[in-house]
Write a protein that holds these residues in place. Structure first.
Motif, PDB file in Angstrom:
ATOM      1  N   ASP A 145       0.764  -1.323   0.083  1.00 38.75           N
ATOM      2  CA  ASP A 145      -0.026   0.106   0.059  1.00 38.75           C
ATOM      3  C   ASP A 145       0.904   1.423   0.009  1.00 38.75           C
ATOM      4  O   ASP A 145       0.580   2.140  -0.933  1.00 38.75           O
TER       5      ASP A 145
ATOM      6  N   PHE B 107       2.681   1.547  -3.172  1.00 36.91           N
ATOM      7  CA  PHE B 107       2.086   2.029  -4.378  1.00 36.91           C
ATOM      8  C   PHE B 107       1.751   3.598  -4.277  1.00 36.91           C
ATOM      9  O   PHE B 107       1.804   4.158  -5.476  1.00 36.91           O
ATOM     10  N   ARG B 108       1.110   4.121  -3.161  1.00 38.48           N
ATOM     11  CA  ARG B 108       0.925   5.331  -2.978  1.00 38.48           C
ATOM     12  C   ARG B 108       2.200   6.252  -3.105  1.00 38.48           C
ATOM     13  O   ARG B 108       1.956   7.200  -3.822  1.00 38.48           O
TER      14      ARG B 108
ATOM     15  N   LEU C  16       4.858   5.924  -5.059  1.00 38.43           N
ATOM     16  CA  LEU C  16       5.088   5.582  -6.356  1.00 38.43           C
ATOM     17  C   LEU C  16       4.279   6.334  -7.204  1.00 38.43           C
ATOM     18  O   LEU C  16       4.444   6.262  -8.536  1.00 38.43           O
ATOM     19  N   ALA C  17       2.884   6.574  -6.967  1.00 40.33           N
ATOM     20  CA  ALA C  17       1.941   6.808  -7.827  1.00 40.33           C
ATOM     21  C   ALA C  17       2.208   8.237  -8.293  1.00 40.33           C
ATOM     22  O   ALA C  17       1.555   8.624  -9.427  1.00 40.33           O
TER      23      ALA C  17
ATOM     24  N   PRO D 187       3.987  11.116 -10.230  1.00 43.56           N
ATOM     25  CA  PRO D 187       4.923  11.162 -11.306  1.00 43.56           C
ATOM     26  C   PRO D 187       6.254  11.802 -10.920  1.00 43.56           C
ATOM     27  O   PRO D 187       7.483  11.286 -11.260  1.00 43.56           O
TER      28      PRO D 187
ATOM     29  N   ARG E 245       8.120   9.750  -8.332  1.00 41.15           N
ATOM     30  CA  ARG E 245       8.605   8.435  -9.152  1.00 41.15           C
ATOM     31  C   ARG E 245       9.925   8.994  -9.918  1.00 41.15           C
ATOM     32  O   ARG E 245      10.886   8.139 -10.060  1.00 41.15           O
TER      33      ARG E 245
ATOM     34  N   PHE F  63      12.860   9.181  -7.960  1.00 41.48           N
ATOM     35  CA  PHE F  63      13.227   7.934  -7.379  1.00 41.48           C
ATOM     36  C   PHE F  63      14.302   7.211  -8.601  1.00 41.48           C
ATOM     37  O   PHE F  63      15.125   6.472  -8.667  1.00 41.48           O
TER      38      PHE F  63
ATOM     39  N   ASP G 131       2.913   4.772 -15.131  1.00 41.91           N
ATOM     40  CA  ASP G 131       2.145   5.962 -14.415  1.00 41.91           C
ATOM     41  C   ASP G 131       0.502   5.792 -14.467  1.00 41.91           C
ATOM     42  O   ASP G 131       0.175   5.565 -13.145  1.00 41.91           O
TER      43      ASP G 131
ATOM     44  N   PHE H 247       0.465   2.707 -11.849  1.00 39.48           N
ATOM     45  CA  PHE H 247       0.628   2.955 -10.197  1.00 39.48           C
ATOM     46  C   PHE H 247      -0.206   4.065  -9.580  1.00 39.48           C
ATOM     47  O   PHE H 247      -1.041   3.613  -8.798  1.00 39.48           O
ATOM     48  N   ARG H 248      -0.927   4.758 -10.509  1.00 38.45           N
ATOM     49  CA  ARG H 248      -2.104   5.694 -10.226  1.00 38.45           C
ATOM     50  C   ARG H 248      -3.394   4.765  -9.960  1.00 38.45           C
ATOM     51  O   ARG H 248      -3.929   5.011  -8.803  1.00 38.45           O
TER      52      ARG H 248
ATOM     53  N   LEU I  46      -3.598   1.558  -8.955  1.00 35.22           N
ATOM     54  CA  LEU I  46      -3.504   0.586  -8.068  1.00 35.22           C
ATOM     55  C   LEU I  46      -3.174   1.411  -6.646  1.00 35.22           C
ATOM     56  O   LEU I  46      -3.051   0.499  -5.581  1.00 35.22           O
ATOM     57  N   ALA I  47      -2.857   2.443  -6.675  1.00 33.59           N
ATOM     58  CA  ALA I  47      -2.711   3.249  -5.394  1.00 33.59           C
ATOM     59  C   ALA I  47      -3.761   3.152  -4.362  1.00 33.59           C
ATOM     60  O   ALA I  47      -3.386   3.343  -3.147  1.00 33.59           O
ATOM     61  N   ASP I  48      -5.075   3.362  -4.846  1.00 32.33           N
ATOM     62  CA  ASP I  48      -6.066   3.275  -3.842  1.00 32.33           C
ATOM     63  C   ASP I  48      -6.321   1.779  -3.595  1.00 32.33           C
ATOM     64  O   ASP I  48      -6.525   1.053  -4.167  1.00 32.33           O
TER      65      ASP I  48
ATOM     66  N   ARG J  30      -7.688  -1.363  -5.464  1.00 33.68           N
ATOM     67  CA  ARG J  30      -6.595  -2.569  -5.691  1.00 33.68           C
ATOM     68  C   ARG J  30      -7.344  -3.885  -5.051  1.00 33.68           C
ATOM     69  O   ARG J  30      -7.097  -4.628  -5.391  1.00 33.68           O
TER      70      ARG J  30
ATOM     71  N   TRP K 208       9.091  -1.996 -15.283  1.00 33.11           N
ATOM     72  CA  TRP K 208       9.733  -0.895 -14.585  1.00 33.11           C
ATOM     73  C   TRP K 208      10.465  -1.144 -13.446  1.00 33.11           C
ATOM     74  O   TRP K 208      11.674  -0.779 -13.161  1.00 33.11           O
TER      75      TRP K 208
ATOM     76  N   MET L  85      14.669  -0.628 -12.871  1.00 31.29           N
ATOM     77  CA  MET L  85      15.000   0.168 -11.595  1.00 31.29           C
ATOM     78  C   MET L  85      16.186  -0.745 -10.988  1.00 31.29           C
ATOM     79  O   MET L  85      17.213  -0.287 -10.666  1.00 31.29           O
TER      80      MET L  85
END
Lengths: 107, 107
Positions: free
Chosen positions: A6, A9-10, A12-13, A15, A18, A21, B6, B9-10, B12-14, B18, B83, B87
């Motif tokens: 969780d 994901f939050r 790295l969401a 831009p 990210r 990073f 992008d 990630f956005r 799946l962030a919630d 998810r 991705w 990294m």
DNA sequence: AAGATCCATAACCAGAAAGTTATGGATTTA
DNA sequence: TAAATCCATAACTTTCTGGTTATGGATCTT
């Protein structure tokens, strides 16, 4: 289940975050100033993003005089890898189960 | 580079979204009603999440009468895997470069 | 010692996003 | 045909989040 994915994901969401990073992964350790230069946002914004990345375990910081050097901590991505393969695994298991079923019906 | 990570990630962030995706991966195809039951949020909220997942390519929908069945599309996770390994790869490359440098210095 | 530089934090603002209720179209059931 | 069910969309509210400017502590330079 682990709460780790969780936070990852939050974190790295966003831009901008990210991208920071990614730069640390590609180019290695950088100071806040260096990161700010090509980030497109203000220095305080970068500092805040670095704080978030740090809290997620994605970066480490090292103080040297008046500057702070940040570096990526890619091992922190492991829970993400785990989560992803788990999802793929569930999928595969259901395919296998279906396969078994079809085979038994075929007998 | 691909803009795919992008959106993934956005999307799946919630946590709620998810969780819906996870259930579809674990248990296979489900109707909106079934998903709503154990989601903790209202049916319109679930529909909106499913819309977001669909737009990210993470789910497919299939209409059958008045109900809509959704199923996970785990192949959509590939850009995420890419991705992540990229990294990790950057990191490894820099380690290798350092290793080479040290070896040359050692000679 | 004075000034400049680096970075973090505080305070604030605006836009995004997730949730809700209300509603309506399409389909099924009675 | 009338009622009920399923789902999507609209409209709205509230909360979260990423951005800004302002500021100050610490360190380096002159």
């Amino acid at each position: 289940m682990s709460a780790a994915p969780d936070l990852l994901f939050r974190t790295l969401a966003d831009p901008t975050r990210r991208a920071i990073f990614e730069r640390l992964c590609r180019e290695g350790e950088q100071t806040v100033g260096a990161l700010t230069l090509r980030s497109g946002v203000s220095q305080p914004a970068v500092s805040k993003h670095l704080g978030a990345l740090k809290q997620a375990g994605l970066v480490r910081d090292r103080h040297e005089g008046r500057q702070t050097h940040y570096s990526a901590q890619p091992g922190a991505l492991n829970p993400l890898v785990d989560w992803t393969s788990q999802m793929a695994g569930f999928w595969q298991n259901r395919l296998d189960a279906l396969d078994d079923l079809l085979k038994r019906m075929d007998q």
